[in-house]
Enzyme design. Structure first.
Site, mmCIF file in Angstrom:
data_model
loop_
_atom_site.group_PDB
_atom_site.id
_atom_site.type_symbol
_atom_site.label_atom_id
_atom_site.label_comp_id
_atom_site.label_asym_id
_atom_site.label_seq_id
_atom_site.Cartn_x
_atom_site.Cartn_y
_atom_site.Cartn_z
ATOM 1 C CG LEU A 1 -2.206 0.961 1.070
ATOM 2 C CD1 LEU A 1 -3.184 0.451 0.032
ATOM 3 C CD2 LEU A 1 -2.895 0.994 2.528
ATOM 4 C CG ASP A 2 -0.298 4.731 0.683
ATOM 5 O OD1 ASP A 2 -1.180 4.824 -0.129
ATOM 6 O OD2 ASP A 2 -0.746 4.732 1.927
#
Lengths: 279, 279, 279, 279
Positions: B222-223
């Protein structure tokens, strides 16, 4: 293995890329970077190729001579490590000069400063400090002498590029024509706004909220030369002309340095009264 | 005469450009635009060529099949006029959706919006207004169903790109893996600053003076996906979190739109955990 | 307790701030925000004060009446929560209209859109969608009728601000004079560059590397009104006029929205042919 | 008539502005500029007033002593023409030093450079050239001696501000505490991204598309100090770490210079772990 930069322009037509890259491939040169552009208004084709090979500029020029002739190309091969020789002109304001010298010293601008010429003494100290030759020019009334001196300097020092780093004298059309495509200027406004004298005063009077600087090729038509790059900075109502000048100093030196970098890296092409810039 | 875009990547080695452009030249195709890059970290070579010719994508693919195989290329030929089919996902905030629809309608983004899917109703009105199909997703607890529905949609609608336009649900690693390189997200911070939830609150708390948005490929981590483009905007001490969100709305939609444009024009390549972007 | 915004301008002289703030302090109003500026060119003093108090605009006006008279002030007190009533004019291009409507809807622009008027139908759909009244204007030949209709609208709807959101008709000096300081325009160039028609074509022809948009007060002298704010965006040699227009759309709507926000928050003052903007 | 700058902070409460401006008005001082801000998170009130008057700092301090005491103010009056005395620290990289010296010399930064201290010789030439004293510090192992030397220098030279202009040694918490609010640093990343060592390498590895620099107050918690201002610059996939460093040099010196200007003009206030900046 050495690195080279090939730049060319010619009337657009099919087969240009293949003709060139085929020749390079036959020699097992390795293309590492390339950009091209076909300009609809002028019908001109522009190409910049970076390649590696065990050769010399002269040999590549020979290799491509027939192709260049066939396509009516203006073609140039440069050693990527070669550093253009520049002559910096300035008048009273030295911020662009200092910045160019510094960027050259730290390796940010890959050029040789072959000389500095000025009708003021402001830059002398910086030239001496950097071990550069400082040529003194006369004032407005000495224009003929000045340009003769500059012509001689350009020839003798094999100057590739003349940088007007806040040189406040207008050059004659004849001088400009003799060195066409090799003189650039930083104008302290966001052209075409505020041509001519004291652009910051003009900008302040008009009450703009953003000011700028423009790096452009010098042509006979003052402030109308092909634009290379522009920079801007916001300003506020509570800033006076002196503050505009102060903020502008930064924008000017940054914009000029960007233009010089683009030119030393052979990324700029003249396309009529405009430029093609491969960034 | 039609326009095409050829994109390829392969292990770097001499002769790639010549091999490709030679083939194009033999067919008298005219190269109008080209960019290439050799990435030192991964040893990969990336090329994007725009050319005109009286042919079809399939015929060009055939023409280059041997070359592609020889150089171990991932090679794709697209009709320059072809419009990628996109699926837009959102949750509650509709500013990116509205902007994408508008830019598509005025011809700024050359894509087909094949559908919109959301776990909220906010976007419904805009979808209906634009004559687009709106697929309702469940909440966090319905993740398995949601992704099955999305898989079916992607397959059935022949989706080229999934755009997370402020979709606030985390996708499973399996879903992401199935559509690797085809899902992009707009994160409302200047990554890698302020990963995770409520980045504007985090930014406000830290007292930064510039906020930003990041468009990136979605990966299982994520990210952490490869960044396509980023945008920033200054903020002041007298702005609260709501003001950050308000300013950010603009930055997000602009940054996402820029990423989508780059992708629809086939200007973006994955290069390990980074991207190559030919602008 | 309510929040108020006090704005004033007057000839500069000692004691202004004290006189005003003393009166506010006597009522135990709490100043939360204040900015002031004394303009050397015009000798005018400008002040904006945000304060909280248990009172009404009328009562504050009364409270300050003597002071205002003594210092020859133009003074206004507004409820901070009051939303200026705006009339939006447009012709064919609807991007600014759509953006203004959206920003109003999400609370980013605190105003009431009291009506939309246009000599084209492009905006009609958006007006209906937002439940706003759409007033149809005639073309160039109907200028007298158009302005009569607008005068009536402005009076009847108690319009505080007229926004020319790409309204391509020139207003008469008489109309402009009647609503002086209350009409703003978005010009699609970085003024004073490229005044008049088709600024993007002019910019493209000149080969600039940055384009812009300018929000300004409308005066009888076309494109010469006091500038409120400006926005810019870089452009490249390979962009055609259509691309300039496309990029410009974004800059225009963003720049206009910023100007409208500044005005709705009473942050803009006329200072001769310039503006004072308290940001 | 002289110009003064009054800065104050105190717990927010009604009557502050009136109390102060009333006192100034009684002396017929003329307020030319003022800004204030009430911070909701800390309940602190901040004010900066520029005023003209025939007086001295000490007399104004006396005049306001009771008010300051009553409102529990931290209050300071400075002669607007007074130039803060700064001590510049650097290690190997001299670009920020050179820029600070130049800006001081041309009057852009209104400060006195009371000394330069460094654990390298790079800056020596520039110091000598500008007629400034250069204090040599030891390396990492000499931290105790270094800080003792700096303490003495700060005391003896009546230093108002210590500028870490790429000083690569970590200061002890004790030293930082002793000079709290008077030490600023330029960090070569867009904080909070890429804290710690070699931020450009980190940024390059992550593949960001924008890099930045952050000027902040130094606190015991490294890279966590209150941010004064930040600057950014776009980067491309074809730039290596050296190019990031090269571009970053510009961003760093510009961002640091902006912070120093804000501080010399007394526009920066500490507000917990954040800053209030009146621009």
């Amino acid at each position: 293995m050495k690195s080279f930069i090939l730049t060319l322009s010619c009337p657009d037509q099919p087969g240009i890329v293949a003709a060139i890259t085929q020749k390079l491939a036959e020699q097992t040169f390795n293309i590492v970077d390339s950009q091209q552009y076909s300009a609809p208004e002028t019908g001109q084709y522009f190409m910049r190729i970076g390649f590696d090979g065990d050769t010399t500029c002269a040999r590549v020029q020979d290799l491509l001579a027939d192709t260049a002739s066939h396509f009516d190309m203006t073609l140039q091969v440069d050693d990527a490590a070669a550093r253009p020789r520049v002559l910096i002109l300035l008048s009273k304001f030295d911020h662009c000069l200092i910045d160019l010298i510094y960027r050259q010293q730290v390796g940010s601008l890959k050029m040789e400063i072959a000389g500095i010429a000025s009708n003021h003494e402001t830059g002398l100290h910086w030239a001496e400090d950097a071990g550069l030759t400082y040529h003194t020019l006369g004032g407005r009334e000495a224009k003929v002498d000045n340009e003769a001196k500059l012509d001689a300097l350009i020839a003798h020092e094999k100057i590739d590029m003349v940088i007007l780093a806040r040189y406040m004298q207008v050059l004659t059309p004849e001088f400009v024509a003799r060195h066409s495509g090799r003189i650039i200027n930083i104008h302290h406004s966001f052209l075409p706004s505020f041509k001519g004298a004291e652009p910051y005063s003009q900008a302040h009077k008009r009450g703009v909220k953003i000011i700028g600087a423009t790096a452009h090729f010098v042509t006979a038509d003052l402030d109308e030369g092909p634009i290379i790059t522009q920079g801007v900075e916001p300003v506020r109502h509570d800033m006076d002309v002196a503050s505009f000048i102060d903020v502008g100093r930064d924008t000017e030196r940054r914009t000029l340095a960007r233009a010089v970098r683009l030119l030393t890296e052979r990324r700029v092409f003249l396309n009529g009264n405009k430029t093609v810039v491969f960034e």
